[in-house]
Enzyme design. Structure first.
Site, PDB file in Angstrom:
ATOM      1  N   HIS A 142       9.652  62.565  50.212  1.00 32.88           N
ATOM      2  CA  HIS A 142       9.807  61.658  49.078  1.00 32.88           C
ATOM      3  C   HIS A 142       8.964  62.116  47.893  1.00 32.88           C
ATOM      4  O   HIS A 142       9.410  62.142  46.746  1.00 32.88           O
ATOM      5  CB  HIS A 142       9.399  60.255  49.519  1.00 32.88           C
ATOM      6  CG  HIS A 142       9.419  59.270  48.413  1.00 32.88           C
ATOM      7  ND1 HIS A 142       8.267  58.789  47.847  1.00 32.88           N
ATOM      8  CD2 HIS A 142      10.434  58.714  47.743  1.00 32.88           C
ATOM      9  CE1 HIS A 142       8.591  57.961  46.881  1.00 32.88           C
ATOM     10  NE2 HIS A 142       9.892  57.886  46.793  1.00 32.88           N
TER      11      HIS A 142
ATOM     12  N   ARG B 186      20.229  59.024  46.743  1.00 34.78           N
ATOM     13  CA  ARG B 186      19.679  59.065  48.109  1.00 34.78           C
ATOM     14  C   ARG B 186      19.138  57.669  48.435  1.00 34.78           C
ATOM     15  O   ARG B 186      17.971  57.377  48.159  1.00 34.78           O
ATOM     16  CB  ARG B 186      18.539  60.078  48.200  1.00 34.78           C
ATOM     17  CG  ARG B 186      18.955  61.525  48.121  1.00 34.78           C
ATOM     18  CD  ARG B 186      17.731  62.416  48.267  1.00 34.78           C
ATOM     19  NE  ARG B 186      18.053  63.776  48.631  1.00 34.78           N
ATOM     20  CZ  ARG B 186      18.076  64.799  47.780  1.00 34.78           C
ATOM     21  NH1 ARG B 186      17.811  64.612  46.509  1.00 34.78           N
ATOM     22  NH2 ARG B 186      18.360  66.023  48.206  1.00 34.78           N
TER      23      ARG B 186
ATOM     24  N   ARG C 175      25.146  57.617  48.371  1.00 36.27           N
ATOM     25  CA  ARG C 175      25.178  58.132  49.737  1.00 36.27           C
ATOM     26  C   ARG C 175      24.626  57.068  50.674  1.00 36.27           C
ATOM     27  O   ARG C 175      23.569  56.487  50.409  1.00 36.27           O
ATOM     28  CB  ARG C 175      24.334  59.401  49.835  1.00 36.27           C
ATOM     29  CG  ARG C 175      24.290  59.942  51.246  1.00 36.27           C
ATOM     30  CD  ARG C 175      23.599  61.255  51.311  1.00 36.27           C
ATOM     31  NE  ARG C 175      22.155  61.119  51.241  1.00 36.27           N
ATOM     32  CZ  ARG C 175      21.326  62.162  51.273  1.00 36.27           C
ATOM     33  NH1 ARG C 175      21.816  63.383  51.331  1.00 36.27           N
ATOM     34  NH2 ARG C 175      20.039  61.984  51.224  1.00 36.27           N
TER      35      ARG C 175
ATOM     36  N   ASN D 289      21.102  72.016  51.151  1.00 40.18           N
ATOM     37  CA  ASN D 289      19.817  72.019  51.874  1.00 40.18           C
ATOM     38  C   ASN D 289      20.058  72.020  53.381  1.00 40.18           C
ATOM     39  O   ASN D 289      19.494  72.815  54.125  1.00 40.18           O
ATOM     40  CB  ASN D 289      18.972  70.786  51.528  1.00 40.18           C
ATOM     41  CG  ASN D 289      18.769  70.624  50.039  1.00 40.18           C
ATOM     42  OD1 ASN D 289      18.957  71.565  49.297  1.00 40.18           O
ATOM     43  ND2 ASN D 289      18.395  69.441  49.618  1.00 40.18           N
TER      44      ASN D 289
ATOM     45  N   ARG E 105      14.448  73.277  58.189  1.00 38.47           N
ATOM     46  CA  ARG E 105      14.160  73.405  56.763  1.00 38.47           C
ATOM     47  C   ARG E 105      12.725  73.049  56.394  1.00 38.47           C
ATOM     48  O   ARG E 105      12.283  73.294  55.288  1.00 38.47           O
ATOM     49  CB  ARG E 105      15.156  72.575  55.936  1.00 38.47           C
ATOM     50  CG  ARG E 105      15.045  71.086  56.098  1.00 38.47           C
ATOM     51  CD  ARG E 105      16.273  70.366  55.536  1.00 38.47           C
ATOM     52  NE  ARG E 105      15.968  69.594  54.342  1.00 38.47           N
ATOM     53  CZ  ARG E 105      16.813  68.750  53.768  1.00 38.47           C
ATOM     54  NH1 ARG E 105      18.036  68.573  54.263  1.00 38.47           N
ATOM     55  NH2 ARG E 105      16.479  68.075  52.707  1.00 38.47           N
TER      56      ARG E 105
ATOM     57  N   CYS F  98      25.353  69.170  45.557  1.00 38.49           N
ATOM     58  CA  CYS F  98      24.246  68.272  45.208  1.00 38.49           C
ATOM     59  C   CYS F  98      22.941  68.648  45.911  1.00 38.49           C
ATOM     60  O   CYS F  98      21.938  67.968  45.761  1.00 38.49           O
ATOM     61  CB  CYS F  98      24.607  66.822  45.528  1.00 38.49           C
ATOM     62  SG  CYS F  98      24.845  66.513  47.272  1.00 38.49           S
TER      63      CYS F  98
HETATM   64  C1  PEP Z   1      21.379  68.380  51.289  1.00 37.41           C
HETATM   65  O1  PEP Z   1      21.242  68.418  52.521  1.00 37.41           O
HETATM   66  O2  PEP Z   1      21.645  69.375  50.599  1.00 37.41           O
HETATM   67  C2  PEP Z   1      21.210  67.111  50.572  1.00 37.41           C
HETATM   68  C3  PEP Z   1      21.512  67.000  49.301  1.00 37.41           C
HETATM   69  O3  PEP Z   1      20.717  66.063  51.279  1.00 37.41           O
HETATM   70  P1  PEP Z   1      19.175  65.869  51.673  1.00 37.41           P
HETATM   71  O4  PEP Z   1      18.385  66.938  50.964  1.00 37.41           O
HETATM   72  O5  PEP Z   1      18.819  64.510  51.220  1.00 37.41           O
HETATM   73  O6  PEP Z   1      19.218  66.019  53.143  1.00 37.41           O
HETATM   74 MG    MG Z   2      21.263  66.583  53.655  1.00 40.18          MG
END
Ligand code: PEP
Ligand code: MG
Length: 570
Positions: free
Chosen positions: A188, A295, A331, A453, A464, A501
């Site tokens: 966050h 988000r 989302r 991501n 990640r 995104c």
């Molecule tokens: C992603 O996974 O690219 C994404 C936009 O969602 P988050 O980063 O919130 O998992």
């Molecule tokens: Mg994601």
């Protein structure tokens, strides 16, 4: 000394340390002398008044969101609770407990009872009681709130962690950089720092111990380094780095209002990623084509209990109204993985990123999911809202989620509650299995957005957030572009919009390549808008297509990066 962490928001800073240590320690068992009873009760009553006065200021602070003000109003009610007040005074009088210990004991008693309640809403009140008891204990010990609302000039903020409630009133214009002991790129705090354009390095172990309040340090938020005990040469070096960063930031500003059209006339949509309806996050709204990713989990994470349908509805409606005819892609809850809710007991998992996360969790907790869908659909009556599901792994997932949406629509219809009848329903493509099924997925939904991501995490099989495998997390790997090409073609063939995104959507070089693959909509953090618009306005779509064709034939991520660097050096 050099300490390392994760660079999550680019930039550099040099300045004095401000350590943020929210008061919140529990007190030891302690007693008063028999002759000090009246004095102690008086001290307790004084503190009640002080706590109420502090909370009153917060409850009326127009700088805070209504939601936050409501929480502080609820805390005032707790402070004023007569039964608890009487019990605290009794502990002081009968058992000679010190006022701090009496407050802690009585509040703990109530918290224990409430935590066992059947009703989740009542259980969640325990967190509010805890908050109030810590405030009173702090006041009894004579400490001022070590808040972020009045910083001693420009500072480098150092903390173990920063919660949404900590940053709500933060004087961000005085924060040169942020360094925390925990947190990663998608935490966050990282997202907030990027939105505010504040350089940040997170996950620097024990940095509170290694630094002192007022000490001069430097932060390189590009390389993820924090430097202490600076030599004169280092001071100079980091001042230059800071000046260059500020100049670049300033130069970029001229592009913020530019129409995102390529040099040869192709319109590209530039949308905003948000995590709340706070005005800080929406500051640049007028320069965008809408919200490409809301988000919503941050709404849940910034509270101490599940947000109600009405609370969510108010937030979604506010955003929908601000954006008017422009799209607002909301989302649904993406919790699990690294994103936890303190008040919701989730199973302990060995591989949380491969576990009960996001949509999977919503399927398990259907009432929570339905509450959110009701709020979104109702808000859809007031603007151009689209619903998007995260972590979709199969066509079965899509169908089940759509069935639940239909169930909610039917209920709203039956209850004669107005809702958006034309709310589009789409998916995030972030799991390779659904990317490979994109042709069928496209016929099931209205749109898609590529979450690069997670797509990278699951495609390359790299956690990640795990620094020890960070070098394997290669978003510029040709495999990513090959897969994205397939997704874009499948959706475009069926006339369904597809955007990006994830963080790649805010990276100018990635945007050029993805535009070459056919993406015409990008959603990003506020701080990336100017640099992405600059890239778009200077880009020639034929060149972008040529570049993407080349990249699809390359073998490694390093080759792709070198190739892009050489192309953009020209
Ligand atoms: C992603 O996974 O690219 C994404 C936009 O969602 P988050 O980063 O919130 O998992
Ligand atoms: Mg994601």
């Amino acid at each position: 000394m050099v300490y390392e962490g994760t660079a999550v928001s680019d930039g550099a800073a040099i300045g004095n340390v401000f350590q943020y240590r929210p008061c919140g320690r529990s007190v030891e068992e302690s007693f008063i002398e028999a002759g000090k009873v009246e004095e102690s009760i008086q001290a307790y009553r004084e503190v009640l008044k002080k706590a109420e006065a502090e909370l009153q200021i917060l409850a009326e602070d127009k700088e805070l969101e209504e939601e936050q003000r409501k929480i502080f109003q609820a805390h005032i009610d707790i402070v004023q609770d007569e039964a608890m007040g009487e019990e605290i005074e009794e502990e002081i009088r009968e058992n000679l407990f010190s006022p701090e210990y009496a407050v802690q004991t009585v509040y703990a008693r109530y918290i224990a009872v409430i935590s066992k309640a059947k009703d989740a809403l009542i259980r969640e009140r325990a967190a509010d009681l805890k908050d109030v008891s810590l405030r009173m204990i702090r006041l009894l010990s004579g400490k001022e709130e070590n808040g972020l609302a009045s910083l001693p000039g420009d500072v480098i903020l150092i903390a173990h962690d920063l919660l949404p409630s900590d940053t709500a009133a933060m004087q961000k214009e005085h924060v040169l950089a942020i360094v925390t002991e925990i947190g990663g790129y998608t935490s966050h705090m990282a997202i907030l720092a990027r939105n505010y354009g504040i350089p940040a390095v997170l996950g620097v172990p024990d940095i509170l111990i290694h630094t002192e309040n007022g000490e001069k340090i430097a932060v390189d938020a590009h390389a993820g380094k924090v430097l202490t005990n600076l030599t004169q040469a280092q001071e100079k070096q980091y001042q230059v780095m800071r000046d260059e960063y500020l100049k670049k930031k300033n130069d970029m500003k001229q592009y913020i209002g530019v129409e995102p059209v390529t040099a040869d006339g192709t319109k590209i949509e530039v949308c905003l990623n948000i995590g709340s309806a706070d005005k800080n996050e929406l500051e640049l709204e007028k320069y965008t084509d809408g919200v490409g990713l809301f988000r919503t989990e941050f709404l849940y994470m910034s509270k101490k209990k599940l947000p109600t349908e009405e609370e969510q509805f108010a937030v979604y409606k506010k955003v929908a109204e601000i954006f008017g005819e422009r799209q607002v892609i909301i989302r649904t809850l993406d919790i699990g993985g690294d994103k936890k809710l303190d008040y919701l007991e989730l199973p302990q998992e060995d591989n949380p990123f491969l576990g009960l996360r996001a949509l999977r969790l919503c399927f398990e907790m259907k009432p929570i999911f339905k509450t959110q869908l009701r709020a979104i659909l109702r808000a859809g009556y007031y603007g151009n809202i689209w619903i998007m599901f995260p972590m979709v792994g199969s066509i079965g997932d899509i169908r089940f989620a759509k069935e639940i949406v239909q169930e909610v629509r039917d209920e709203l219809e039956e209850e004669k509650i107005p809702y958006g009848r034309h709310v589009k329903v789409g998916i995030m493509v972030e799991i390779p299995s659904i990317a490979l099924m994109a042709d069928i997925a496209a016929s099931e939904v209205d749109f898609a957005s590529i979450g690069t991501n997670d797509l990278c995490q699951y495609l390359m099989a790299v956690d990640r957030l795990n620094p020890s495998v960070a070098k394997y997390y290669q978003s510029f790997h040709p495999a990513m572009f090959r897969l994205i090409k397939q997704i874009v073609e499948a959706f475009t063939r069926q006339g369904k919009p597809v955007s990006v995104c994830g963080e790649m959507g805010g990276n100018p070089q990635a945007v050029a390549l993805l535009a070459g693959l056919g993406i015409r909509k990008f959603s990003m953090n506020a701080s990336s808008i100017a640099s992405v618009k600059k890239m778009i306005s200077q880009l020639n779509i034929c060149k972008a297509q040529r570049m993407s064709r080349t990249v699809l034939e390359l073998s490694t991520a390093v080759q792709v990066e070198n190739y892009l660097n050489s192309e953009f050096l020209e």
